[in-house]
Design a protein around this motif. Structure first.
Motif, PDB file in Angstrom:
ATOM      1  N   ASN A 137      24.154  12.088  31.403  1.00  0.00           N
ATOM      2  CA  ASN A 137      25.369  12.481  32.123  1.00  0.00           C
ATOM      3  C   ASN A 137      26.598  11.639  31.793  1.00  0.00           C
ATOM      4  OD1 ASN A 137      24.250  14.652  33.580  1.00  0.00           O
ATOM      5  ND2 ASN A 137      23.419  13.289  35.125  1.00  0.00           N
ATOM      6  N   ILE A 138      26.408  10.454  31.248  1.00  0.00           N
ATOM      7  CA  ILE A 138      27.559   9.601  30.926  1.00  0.00           C
ATOM      8  C   ILE A 138      28.530  10.287  29.967  1.00  0.00           C
ATOM      9  CG2 ILE A 138      28.265   7.463  29.786  1.00  0.00           C
ATOM     10  CD1 ILE A 138      25.793   6.131  31.005  1.00  0.00           C
ATOM     11  N   PRO A 139      28.088  10.790  28.806  1.00  0.00           N
ATOM     12  CA  PRO A 139      29.045  11.434  27.896  1.00  0.00           C
ATOM     13  C   PRO A 139      29.662  12.703  28.468  1.00  0.00           C
ATOM     14  CG  PRO A 139      26.783  11.696  27.100  1.00  0.00           C
ATOM     15  CD  PRO A 139      26.737  10.703  28.218  1.00  0.00           C
ATOM     16  N   GLU A 140      28.946  13.405  29.361  1.00  0.00           N
ATOM     17  CA  GLU A 140      29.512  14.600  29.974  1.00  0.00           C
ATOM     18  C   GLU A 140      30.703  14.236  30.850  1.00  0.00           C
ATOM     19  OE1 GLU A 140      26.366  16.509  32.062  1.00  0.00           O
ATOM     20  OE2 GLU A 140      25.163  16.888  30.263  1.00  0.00           O
ATOM     21  N   PRO A 207      31.333  11.214  38.058  1.00  0.00           N
ATOM     22  CA  PRO A 207      32.690  10.928  38.539  1.00  0.00           C
ATOM     23  C   PRO A 207      33.225   9.585  38.045  1.00  0.00           C
ATOM     24  CG  PRO A 207      31.347  11.814  40.312  1.00  0.00           C
ATOM     25  CD  PRO A 207      30.419  11.545  39.170  1.00  0.00           C
ATOM     26  N   ILE A 208      32.361   8.593  37.948  1.00  0.00           N
ATOM     27  CA  ILE A 208      32.795   7.280  37.443  1.00  0.00           C
ATOM     28  C   ILE A 208      33.228   7.401  35.988  1.00  0.00           C
ATOM     29  CG2 ILE A 208      32.056   4.908  36.981  1.00  0.00           C
ATOM     30  CD1 ILE A 208      30.015   5.266  39.266  1.00  0.00           C
ATOM     31  N   ALA A 209      32.385   8.046  35.179  1.00  0.00           N
ATOM     32  CA  ALA A 209      32.716   8.220  33.755  1.00  0.00           C
ATOM     33  C   ALA A 209      33.951   9.099  33.586  1.00  0.00           C
ATOM     34  CB  ALA A 209      31.527   8.838  33.020  1.00  0.00           C
ATOM     35  N   GLY A 210      34.113  10.114  34.448  1.00  0.00           N
ATOM     36  CA  GLY A 210      35.276  10.994  34.363  1.00  0.00           C
ATOM     37  C   GLY A 210      36.576  10.250  34.586  1.00  0.00           C
ATOM     38  N   VAL A 211      36.627   9.393  35.600  1.00  0.00           N
ATOM     39  CA  VAL A 211      37.833   8.608  35.882  1.00  0.00           C
ATOM     40  C   VAL A 211      38.125   7.641  34.741  1.00  0.00           C
ATOM     41  CG1 VAL A 211      38.812   6.838  37.400  1.00  0.00           C
ATOM     42  CG2 VAL A 211      37.664   8.829  38.382  1.00  0.00           C
ATOM     43  N   ILE A 212      37.079   6.993  34.227  1.00  0.00           N
ATOM     44  CA  ILE A 212      37.252   6.069  33.101  1.00  0.00           C
ATOM     45  C   ILE A 212      37.802   6.809  31.885  1.00  0.00           C
ATOM     46  CG2 ILE A 212      36.018   4.625  31.429  1.00  0.00           C
ATOM     47  CD1 ILE A 212      34.114   3.850  33.717  1.00  0.00           C
ATOM     48  N   GLY A 213      37.259   7.994  31.610  1.00  0.00           N
ATOM     49  CA  GLY A 213      37.727   8.776  30.461  1.00  0.00           C
ATOM     50  C   GLY A 213      39.181   9.176  30.589  1.00  0.00           C
TER      51      GLY A 213
END
Length: 274
Positions: A137-140, A207-213
């Motif tokens: 899920n991280i890359p998604e 959601p964490i990865a999305g905000v970082i991206g």
């Protein structure tokens, strides 16, 4: 409908839009995991078909939503050499997941605990399963966040529509992901509530990865082609290293391939038609 979603995303701003988009994909995982309250098991033929579908969505999203816009953006920055930043970012994305795969203890679905990967640990099998899907899920999450962030920069090749299409596609394929964790745990004897909890837990990282991206591309917009290609490389690594092998461990490989083609087609239609 799409116009309304675009207006809503614009009113939120890129970071909050990325957050709410990835919360949606997380909730879709939770919805899939919630099926454990109604079923204790799922047929292997259905399971492999759904896993194939997940791989098809991820591969199509990697090309249509990430690599193609990255090449178009890179052409403006490096005319005639647009392949260079995309190739570098793509390989770095795969290498990033490779390192996580080697370091983070995890166990792929339907594998025995003796086949767990990463650093040796005595963690429970349920924990290892959740970590495997978390890696997935991280890359998604990164991909969704980067697209919303790049749309905010008014880049011609990447629009809010593309970000919304990717969110919908990832959300659809997260349904079987939730089931893929909760159902095996239920078969192992865990209660329905615990199986559901672990099933949805794997997507909390999105959601964490999305905000970082989103933040990464907004404040470092010159690396955008690298960033989009990075997400694509990470997603394709996950599909080839994790998703496809899991569909080849039983006799339903043909159904898995058909599921893959259906997932690819649906994601392509979402990205192109919208």
């Amino acid at each position: 409908m799409v116009e309304q979603l675009e207006a809503w995303a614009i009113s939120l701003g890129p970071v909050r839009a990325a957050f709410f988009a990835t919360v949606f994909t997380w909730l879709m995982t939770a919805l899939g995991a919630a099926l454990v309250f109604f079923f204790k098991t799922i047929r292997r033929s259905v399971f492999d078909t759904m896993l194939g579908f997940t791989g098809g969505v991820m591969i199509a999203a990697s090309f249509w939503s990430l690599l193609t816009p990255a090449l178009e953006m890179a052409e403006k920055i490096h005319p005639g050499y647009n392949w260079a930043p995309v190739a570098i970012g793509f390989l770095l994305g795969g290498f990033f997941i490779f390192l996580l795969d080697r370091l983070l203890p995890h166990l792929h679905i339907n594998f025995n605990k003796s086949e767990s990967e990463g650093i040796t640990t005595n963690w429970h099998k349920s924990t290892l399963l959740v970590l495997a899907i978390t890696l997935h899920n991280i890359p998604e999450g990164l991909a969704i966040g980067m697209l919303f962030g790049s749309a905010a920069l008014d880049m011609d090749a990447t629009t809010l529509t593309a970000a919304i299409a990717l969110t919908i596609g990832i959300g659809i394929q997260n349904l079987p992901e939730g089931m893929a964790v909760s159902m095996p745990l239920r078969r192992q004897g865990l209660g329905r509530a615990k199986s559901f909890f672990y099933g949805q837990l794997s997507a909390m990282v999105e959601p964490i990865a999305g905000v970082i991206g989103a933040l990464a591309v907004i404040y470092m917009n010159n690396i955008l082609p690298y960033a989009l290609a990075f997400s694509a490389g990470a997603m394709i690594y996950v599909v080839v290293e994790e998703v496809i092998p899991e569909t080849q461990r039983d006799k339903y490989t043909d159904l898995a391939v058909l599921g893959f083609m259906l997932g690819f087609t649906i994601m392509m239609i979402l990205d192109v038609a919208l």
